[in-house]
Design a protein around this motif. Structure first.
Motif, mmCIF file in Angstrom:
data_model
loop_
_atom_site.group_PDB
_atom_site.id
_atom_site.type_symbol
_atom_site.label_atom_id
_atom_site.label_comp_id
_atom_site.label_asym_id
_atom_site.label_seq_id
_atom_site.Cartn_x
_atom_site.Cartn_y
_atom_site.Cartn_z
ATOM 1 N N GLN A 151 -9.866 -7.893 6.906
ATOM 2 C CA GLN A 151 -10.758 -7.298 5.907
ATOM 3 C C GLN A 151 -11.300 -6.003 6.497
ATOM 4 O O GLN A 151 -11.996 -6.026 7.514
ATOM 5 C CB GLN A 151 -11.906 -8.252 5.560
ATOM 6 C CG GLN A 151 -12.926 -7.650 4.598
ATOM 7 C CD GLN A 151 -14.036 -8.609 4.238
ATOM 8 O OE1 GLN A 151 -13.878 -9.455 3.356
ATOM 9 N NE2 GLN A 151 -15.162 -8.517 4.929
ATOM 10 N N LEU A 152 -10.964 -4.903 5.877
ATOM 11 C CA LEU A 152 -11.371 -3.602 6.386
ATOM 12 C C LEU A 152 -12.357 -2.942 5.430
ATOM 13 O O LEU A 152 -12.163 -2.949 4.211
ATOM 14 C CB LEU A 152 -10.162 -2.681 6.574
ATOM 15 C CG LEU A 152 -9.152 -3.077 7.654
ATOM 16 C CD1 LEU A 152 -8.037 -2.048 7.721
ATOM 17 C CD2 LEU A 152 -9.823 -3.220 9.016
ATOM 18 N N LEU A 211 -6.346 -7.390 3.315
ATOM 19 C CA LEU A 211 -4.970 -6.974 3.589
ATOM 20 C C LEU A 211 -4.248 -7.998 4.447
ATOM 21 O O LEU A 211 -4.854 -8.629 5.327
ATOM 22 C CB LEU A 211 -4.961 -5.624 4.325
ATOM 23 C CG LEU A 211 -5.606 -4.434 3.612
ATOM 24 C CD1 LEU A 211 -5.769 -3.279 4.584
ATOM 25 C CD2 LEU A 211 -4.765 -4.013 2.414
ATOM 26 N N ASP A 212 -2.960 -8.162 4.189
ATOM 27 C CA ASP A 212 -2.065 -8.929 5.057
ATOM 28 C C ASP A 212 -1.098 -7.937 5.685
ATOM 29 O O ASP A 212 -0.235 -7.381 4.989
ATOM 30 C CB ASP A 212 -1.303 -9.992 4.255
ATOM 31 C CG ASP A 212 -2.223 -11.094 3.751
ATOM 32 O OD1 ASP A 212 -2.990 -11.632 4.568
ATOM 33 O OD2 ASP A 212 -2.170 -11.394 2.545
ATOM 34 N N ILE A 213 -1.233 -7.714 6.978
ATOM 35 C CA ILE A 213 -0.459 -6.667 7.638
ATOM 36 C C ILE A 213 0.155 -7.194 8.926
ATOM 37 O O ILE A 213 -0.267 -8.215 9.478
ATOM 38 C CB ILE A 213 -1.344 -5.451 7.972
ATOM 39 C CG1 ILE A 213 -2.510 -5.862 8.886
ATOM 40 C CG2 ILE A 213 -1.862 -4.779 6.712
ATOM 41 C CD1 ILE A 213 -3.360 -4.704 9.369
ATOM 42 N N LEU A 227 -3.325 1.506 1.986
ATOM 43 C CA LEU A 227 -4.450 1.897 1.135
ATOM 44 C C LEU A 227 -4.202 3.214 0.413
ATOM 45 O O LEU A 227 -5.004 3.626 -0.425
ATOM 46 C CB LEU A 227 -5.728 2.001 1.982
ATOM 47 C CG LEU A 227 -6.150 0.713 2.692
ATOM 48 C CD1 LEU A 227 -7.448 0.918 3.460
ATOM 49 C CD2 LEU A 227 -6.307 -0.427 1.692
ATOM 50 N N HIS A 228 -3.115 3.893 0.762
ATOM 51 C CA HIS A 228 -2.700 5.135 0.093
ATOM 52 C C HIS A 228 -3.767 6.228 0.203
ATOM 53 O O HIS A 228 -3.919 7.050 -0.706
ATOM 54 C CB HIS A 228 -2.354 4.864 -1.366
ATOM 55 C CG HIS A 228 -1.348 3.760 -1.542
ATOM 56 N ND1 HIS A 228 -0.029 3.868 -1.104
ATOM 57 C CD2 HIS A 228 -1.465 2.504 -2.058
ATOM 58 C CE1 HIS A 228 0.609 2.744 -1.361
ATOM 59 N NE2 HIS A 228 -0.223 1.895 -1.933
ATOM 60 N N LEU A 229 -4.472 6.243 1.318
ATOM 61 C CA LEU A 229 -5.415 7.316 1.623
ATOM 62 C C LEU A 229 -4.683 8.319 2.507
ATOM 63 O O LEU A 229 -4.749 8.269 3.731
ATOM 64 C CB LEU A 229 -6.663 6.750 2.319
ATOM 65 C CG LEU A 229 -7.484 5.763 1.483
ATOM 66 C CD1 LEU A 229 -8.573 5.114 2.323
ATOM 67 C CD2 LEU A 229 -8.093 6.465 0.270
ATOM 68 N N ARG A 233 0.847 -5.226 14.491
ATOM 69 C CA ARG A 233 1.127 -3.986 15.222
ATOM 70 C C ARG A 233 0.845 -2.738 14.399
ATOM 71 O O ARG A 233 1.016 -1.622 14.883
ATOM 72 C CB ARG A 233 2.598 -3.976 15.666
ATOM 73 C CG ARG A 233 2.973 -5.104 16.605
ATOM 74 C CD ARG A 233 4.486 -5.259 16.710
ATOM 75 N NE ARG A 233 5.068 -5.638 15.421
ATOM 76 C CZ ARG A 233 6.358 -5.851 15.223
ATOM 77 N NH1 ARG A 233 7.214 -5.702 16.219
ATOM 78 N NH2 ARG A 233 6.819 -6.195 14.031
ATOM 79 N N THR A 234 0.376 -2.887 13.162
ATOM 80 C CA THR A 234 0.127 -1.748 12.289
ATOM 81 C C THR A 234 -1.041 -0.920 12.807
ATOM 82 O O THR A 234 -2.129 -1.450 13.048
ATOM 83 C CB THR A 234 -0.177 -2.214 10.858
ATOM 84 O OG1 THR A 234 0.905 -3.014 10.373
ATOM 85 C CG2 THR A 234 -0.385 -1.035 9.928
ATOM 86 N N THR A 235 -0.809 0.371 12.969
ATOM 87 C CA THR A 235 -1.902 1.238 13.408
ATOM 88 C C THR A 235 -2.873 1.475 12.262
ATOM 89 O O THR A 235 -2.531 1.309 11.079
ATOM 90 C CB THR A 235 -1.372 2.586 13.909
ATOM 91 O OG1 THR A 235 -0.739 3.277 12.813
ATOM 92 C CG2 THR A 235 -0.387 2.400 15.058
ATOM 93 N N LEU A 236 -4.074 1.892 12.622
ATOM 94 C CA LEU A 236 -5.053 2.215 11.585
ATOM 95 C C LEU A 236 -4.538 3.355 10.708
ATOM 96 O O LEU A 236 -4.738 3.348 9.489
ATOM 97 C CB LEU A 236 -6.382 2.607 12.244
ATOM 98 C CG LEU A 236 -7.536 2.971 11.309
ATOM 99 C CD1 LEU A 236 -7.841 1.844 10.338
ATOM 100 C CD2 LEU A 236 -8.781 3.347 12.120
ATOM 101 N N LEU A 237 -3.857 4.315 11.301
ATOM 102 C CA LEU A 237 -3.296 5.438 10.537
ATOM 103 C C LEU A 237 -2.307 4.951 9.485
ATOM 104 O O LEU A 237 -2.395 5.323 8.308
ATOM 105 C CB LEU A 237 -2.618 6.420 11.497
ATOM 106 C CG LEU A 237 -1.808 7.552 10.853
ATOM 107 C CD1 LEU A 237 -2.697 8.426 9.982
ATOM 108 C CD2 LEU A 237 -1.107 8.381 11.920
ATOM 109 N N ASP A 238 -1.350 4.126 9.892
ATOM 110 C CA ASP A 238 -0.350 3.633 8.944
ATOM 111 C C ASP A 238 -0.966 2.718 7.894
ATOM 112 O O ASP A 238 -0.515 2.693 6.746
ATOM 113 C CB ASP A 238 0.772 2.902 9.682
ATOM 114 C CG ASP A 238 1.684 3.855 10.450
ATOM 115 O OD1 ASP A 238 1.731 5.036 10.076
ATOM 116 O OD2 ASP A 238 2.330 3.417 11.419
ATOM 117 N N CYS A 239 -1.973 1.976 8.286
ATOM 118 C CA CYS A 239 -2.651 1.112 7.320
ATOM 119 C C CYS A 239 -3.331 1.945 6.243
ATOM 120 O O CYS A 239 -3.232 1.641 5.045
ATOM 121 C CB CYS A 239 -3.666 0.226 8.039
ATOM 122 S SG CYS A 239 -4.523 -0.933 6.945
#
Length: 222
Positions: free
Chosen positions: A74-75, A84-86, A100-102, A89-95
């Motif tokens: 939960q971010l 989110l279910d990720i 989140l399409h930001l 290894r997902t970086t904050l940038l890629d997330c």
């Protein structure tokens, strides 16, 4: 009365040899061809069976891994909670960009050296390409989309526009995020102090002097 001795019937040696040779060749040729055909068919069947089983096993393993390896997080991004279910290894940038399409946060070097991916985590500037998204649960993440918007720009955004602090614009979001964080950090008031504080953000267009002017204007007003 003398009878002439009868001569035994003779067989044309050349004809016999030719007949024998042709028969042998035909036999061997046919046997060999049949063996190749059978062998090829069997190998083809086995190859198809093996590839099919391998493909099915790989697909099954991949699906199982993708389902079991994801983590739920939960971010809090720009004041909004996201479930989110990720992949862990997902970086904050890629997330931010892919989930989140930001996309205001840019991927530059992806090695923490250019600063284009800078965001705020609990008010601190962070290179999001070097940080795992799952480690920021319970923290407040702010992106360039969260500090201002058209018609209600942050003072730093307005100063960048006024002083032409960008050219191609690719590094601009990271520059502005670092500059906003700088306002609360204990740096001196000189231009050299600002340059040192912003040294982690690279502008390939070379708009550094304009960026410093924009930051100093906001600092003086603050």
């Amino acid at each position: 009365m003398h009878n002439e001795p009868q001569q035994p019937e003779t067989v044309d040696d050349d004809h016999a040899t030719s007949f024998e040779r042709v028969s042998r060749r035909s036999f061997l040729t046919r046997v060999g061809a049949a063996g190749v055909a059978v062998g090829t068919g069997q190998l083809h069947t086995l190859a198809r069976a093996d590839s099919g089983s391998i493909g099915e096993d790989a697909a099954s393993t991949s699906n199982t891994a993708s389902e079991s390896d994801s983590v739920h997080v939960q971010l809090n991004v720009n004041g909004t909670l996201h479930q989110l279910d990720i992949d862990p290894r997902t970086t904050l940038l890629d997330c931010l960009r892919e989930h989140l399409h930001l996309t205001g946060t840019k991927k530059g070097c992806d090695h923490g050296q250019c600063g284009a991916c800078t965001v705020h985590v609990d008010g601190r500037r962070v290179n999001s390409c070097l940080s795992l998204a799952a480690t920021h649960e319970g923290e407040a993440v702010t992106t360039i989309e969260g500090i201002g918007r058209p018609g209600a720009l942050h003072p730093m955004q307005a100063a960048f526009v006024e002083h032409d602090g960008f050219q191609c614009g690719y590094c601009t979001s990271g520059q502005i995020m670092s500059a906003v964080a700088l306002l609360k950090e204990p740096y001196g008031h000189s231009d050299e102090d600002v340059k040192e504080a912003m040294s982690g953000n690279i502008c390939r267009c070379g708009a550094y002097s304009n960026i410093v002017c924009a930051i100093q204007q906001v600092r003086r007003k603050a």
